[in-house]
Design a protein around this motif. Structure first.
Motif, mmCIF file in Angstrom:
data_model
loop_
_atom_site.group_PDB
_atom_site.id
_atom_site.type_symbol
_atom_site.label_atom_id
_atom_site.label_comp_id
_atom_site.label_asym_id
_atom_site.label_seq_id
_atom_site.Cartn_x
_atom_site.Cartn_y
_atom_site.Cartn_z
ATOM 1 N N ARG A 1 0.844 -1.631 0.022
ATOM 2 C CA ARG A 1 0.282 -0.217 0.217
ATOM 3 C C ARG A 1 0.488 1.107 0.259
ATOM 4 N NH1 ARG A 1 -4.162 -0.840 4.355
ATOM 5 N NH2 ARG A 1 -5.401 1.287 3.629
ATOM 6 N N THR A 2 1.868 1.207 0.835
ATOM 7 C CA THR A 2 2.980 2.521 0.790
ATOM 8 C C THR A 2 3.863 3.051 -0.751
ATOM 9 O OG1 THR A 2 4.107 1.442 2.175
ATOM 10 C CG2 THR A 2 3.347 2.677 3.097
ATOM 11 N N ALA A 3 4.098 1.670 -1.377
ATOM 12 C CA ALA A 3 4.826 1.215 -2.638
ATOM 13 C C ALA A 3 3.287 2.409 -3.227
ATOM 14 C CB ALA A 3 5.101 0.451 -2.566
ATOM 15 N N SER A 4 2.197 1.585 -3.367
ATOM 16 C CA SER A 4 1.335 2.048 -4.140
ATOM 17 C C SER A 4 0.753 3.649 -4.500
ATOM 18 C CB SER A 4 -0.125 1.516 -4.744
ATOM 19 O OG SER A 4 -0.173 1.836 -3.151
ATOM 20 N N LYS A 5 1.466 4.124 -2.993
ATOM 21 C CA LYS A 5 1.249 5.652 -3.191
ATOM 22 C C LYS A 5 2.404 6.171 -3.598
ATOM 23 C CE LYS A 5 -2.512 7.148 -0.409
ATOM 24 N NZ LYS A 5 -3.424 8.145 0.334
ATOM 25 N N ARG A 6 3.051 5.832 -3.428
ATOM 26 C CA ARG A 6 4.426 6.638 -3.584
ATOM 27 C C ARG A 6 5.487 6.844 -2.036
ATOM 28 N NH1 ARG A 6 3.135 7.422 -8.736
ATOM 29 N NH2 ARG A 6 4.970 6.205 -10.057
ATOM 30 N N ASN B 1 -4.514 -1.631 11.293
ATOM 31 C CA ASN B 1 -5.281 -0.570 10.987
ATOM 32 C C ASN B 1 -4.729 0.938 11.406
ATOM 33 O OD1 ASN B 1 -7.728 -1.253 10.979
ATOM 34 N ND2 ASN B 1 -8.444 -2.242 13.469
ATOM 35 N N LEU B 2 -3.639 1.469 12.580
ATOM 36 C CA LEU B 2 -3.383 2.968 12.502
ATOM 37 C C LEU B 2 -2.348 2.787 11.395
ATOM 38 C CD1 LEU B 2 -2.580 2.331 16.432
ATOM 39 C CD2 LEU B 2 -4.073 3.739 14.773
ATOM 40 N N LEU B 3 -1.348 1.692 10.942
ATOM 41 C CA LEU B 3 -0.928 2.495 9.572
ATOM 42 C C LEU B 3 -1.858 2.673 8.292
ATOM 43 C CD1 LEU B 3 1.651 0.033 10.072
ATOM 44 C CD2 LEU B 3 2.397 2.302 9.683
ATOM 45 N N GLY B 4 -2.636 1.540 8.201
ATOM 46 C CA GLY B 4 -4.176 1.647 6.968
ATOM 47 C C GLY B 4 -4.381 2.611 6.615
ATOM 48 N N ASN B 5 -4.253 3.936 8.020
ATOM 49 C CA ASN B 5 -5.758 5.056 8.528
ATOM 50 C C ASN B 5 -4.508 5.999 7.486
ATOM 51 O OD1 ASN B 5 -8.179 3.883 8.493
ATOM 52 N ND2 ASN B 5 -8.107 4.701 11.071
ATOM 53 N N ALA B 6 -3.058 6.326 8.327
ATOM 54 C CA ALA B 6 -2.079 6.966 7.961
ATOM 55 C C ALA B 6 -1.695 6.901 6.247
ATOM 56 C CB ALA B 6 -0.729 6.590 8.871
ATOM 57 N N ILE B 7 -1.518 5.965 5.741
ATOM 58 C CA ILE B 7 -1.563 5.927 4.512
ATOM 59 C C ILE B 7 -3.160 6.475 3.694
ATOM 60 C CG2 ILE B 7 -1.444 3.493 2.349
ATOM 61 C CD1 ILE B 7 -0.037 1.919 4.571
ATOM 62 N N LYS B 8 -4.338 5.635 4.232
ATOM 63 C CA LYS B 8 -5.348 6.235 3.127
ATOM 64 C C LYS B 8 -4.686 7.897 3.339
ATOM 65 C CE LYS B 8 -8.586 4.646 5.248
ATOM 66 N NZ LYS B 8 -10.438 4.187 5.431
ATOM 67 N N PHE B 9 -4.726 8.947 4.256
ATOM 68 C CA PHE B 9 -5.289 10.177 4.433
ATOM 69 C C PHE B 9 -3.606 10.524 4.268
ATOM 70 C CE2 PHE B 9 -8.655 8.153 7.122
ATOM 71 C CZ PHE B 9 -9.566 8.764 6.676
ATOM 72 N N THR B 10 -3.095 10.234 3.649
ATOM 73 C CA THR B 10 -1.757 10.869 3.232
ATOM 74 C C THR B 10 -1.183 10.694 2.399
ATOM 75 O OG1 THR B 10 -0.170 10.235 5.502
ATOM 76 C CG2 THR B 10 0.605 10.710 3.558
ATOM 77 N N GLU B 11 -1.106 12.388 1.256
ATOM 78 C CA GLU B 11 -0.684 11.678 -0.319
ATOM 79 C C GLU B 11 0.174 11.654 -0.839
ATOM 80 O OE1 GLU B 11 -2.552 11.012 -2.643
ATOM 81 O OE2 GLU B 11 -4.989 11.680 -1.107
ATOM 82 N N SER B 12 1.471 12.051 0.179
ATOM 83 C CA SER B 12 3.702 12.490 0.298
ATOM 84 C C SER B 12 3.785 12.400 1.600
ATOM 85 C CB SER B 12 3.345 13.128 -1.322
ATOM 86 O OG SER B 12 3.033 14.823 -0.338
ATOM 87 N N GLY B 13 4.949 12.199 1.431
ATOM 88 C CA GLY B 13 5.897 11.713 2.271
ATOM 89 C C GLY B 13 6.606 10.259 3.539
#
Length: 190
Positions: free
Chosen positions: A47-52, A80-92
């Protein structure tokens, strides 16, 4: 994708129902905190890789190489916590920190930080309520059922710990939780 979303929603509802019915079984088996964090980060790497996005792990101080806890519940909370962080983050970068406190028999702490959209002050008071998201536009834009944080809170409390967060709209969020742990082996310095 829709099938996976439906299965995730059903699983969240079942988990919440079990917790609310007092049927939460908390195990106490030997867990390697480093292996657990590595496994969770490996699961989330797609998931992190797909959003870079970068996913950074930081271990602080002396952390036991083995503790007695419930690896299934810890894994679920972290996902759950990491999933939310990834979901609501566009970069960084998303950061996962882990540390141990030896006070009172020992406590294991985890914190997940993101530079994402953050949580508006008016939504913060109800963030751990079931079926709650900041507003209805969040559901349309990001998806989700509003159950993840409610489940996290109940799981952490069922393990005898606590969970909290700090967030500023437009600046990201940090969620942290701690669980009490009887130590199984001596600490490893990292």
């Amino acid at each position: 994708r829709n099938g996976r979303h439906l299965v995730a929603l059903i699983n969240d509802i079942l988990d919440l129902s079990r917790v609310e019915a007092g049927r939460l079984d908390v195990g106490r088996i030997s867990v390697d905190p480093f292996a657990l964090v590595d496994e969770v980060c490996s699961l989330m790497s797609v998931r992190t890789a797909s959003k870079r996005l970068d996913l950074r792990i930081e271990a602080r101080g002396r952390i036991p190489v083995s503790v007695r806890s419930d690896p299934t519940r810890l894994r679920q909370i972290l996902i759950n916590l990491l999933g939310n962080a990834i979901k609501f983050t566009e970069s960084g970068a998303i950061e996962l920190r882990v540390w141990h406190e030896e006070v009172g028999g020992g406590r294991l702490w985890f914190a997940v930080s993101d530079p994402g959209i953050g949580i508006a002050p008016e939504a913060q008071a109800r963030i751990f309520e079931a079926f709650t998201q900041a507003d209805s536009s969040m559901t349309r834009r990001y998806g989700g059922s509003g159950l993840g944080l409610a489940i996290c809170q109940r799981l952490v409390e069922g393990m005898g710990g606590s969970i909290d967060f700090r967030s500023h709209a437009g600046e990201g969020s940090t969620f942290w939780f701690e669980v009490p742990l009887p130590r199984a082996q001596a600490p490893l310095t990292v």
